[in-house]
Design an enzyme around this catalytic site. Structure first.
Site, PDB file in Angstrom:
ATOM      1  N   ARG A  26       0.832  -1.214   0.000  1.00 31.81           N
ATOM      2  CA  ARG A  26       0.000   0.000   0.000  1.00 31.81           C
ATOM      3  C   ARG A  26       0.861   1.257   0.000  1.00 31.81           C
ATOM      4  O   ARG A  26       0.537   2.234  -0.674  1.00 31.81           O
ATOM      5  CB  ARG A  26      -0.949   0.005   1.198  1.00 31.81           C
ATOM      6  N   ASN A  44      -6.218  -2.650   2.549  1.00 36.50           N
ATOM      7  CA  ASN A  44      -6.173  -4.110   2.593  1.00 36.50           C
ATOM      8  C   ASN A  44      -7.587  -4.651   2.749  1.00 36.50           C
ATOM      9  O   ASN A  44      -8.366  -4.120   3.549  1.00 36.50           O
ATOM     10  CB  ASN A  44      -5.332  -4.590   3.784  1.00 36.50           C
TER      11      ASN A  44
END
Length: 97
Positions: A26, A44
């Site tokens: 990320r 996520n």
């Protein structure tokens, strides 16, 4: 997108499969998106995927998609799927969620 003005912002909602959690994926995605100049967020998902929502011009969103599909990602990407739509309310920056 026939007749689509490439300067009009679009939204790409992207799902990345593979070993992409707990590997800095990320953070990496956010850095690339900010370099390109996109707004949105990445998060996520409970099933192990990472979701990326990016808004910007279609060429810029395509650049991020190409990077996500490319060899330079952290972890190991086994699949990337996306859907396209109109940009909605716009985001302030690019967030980690």
């Amino acid at each position: 997108m026939h007749g689509h003005d490439s300067t009009q912002p679009v939204r790409a909602t992207i799902w990345v499969r593979g070993k992409v959690q707990e590997v800095g994926f990320r953070w990496w995605t956010r850095a690339r998106a900010l370099e390109i100049g996109l707004t949105g967020y990445t998060s996520n998902l409970g099933d192990g995927r990472v979701q990326v929502v990016a808004e910007g011009s279609q060429p810029d969103c395509e650049r991020l998609l190409a990077l996500l599909r490319g060899p330079g990602t952290p972890g190991r990407v086994t699949g990337v799927t996306e859907i396209w739509g109109p940009s909605r309310d716009g985001y302030d920056g690019f967030a980690l969620r």
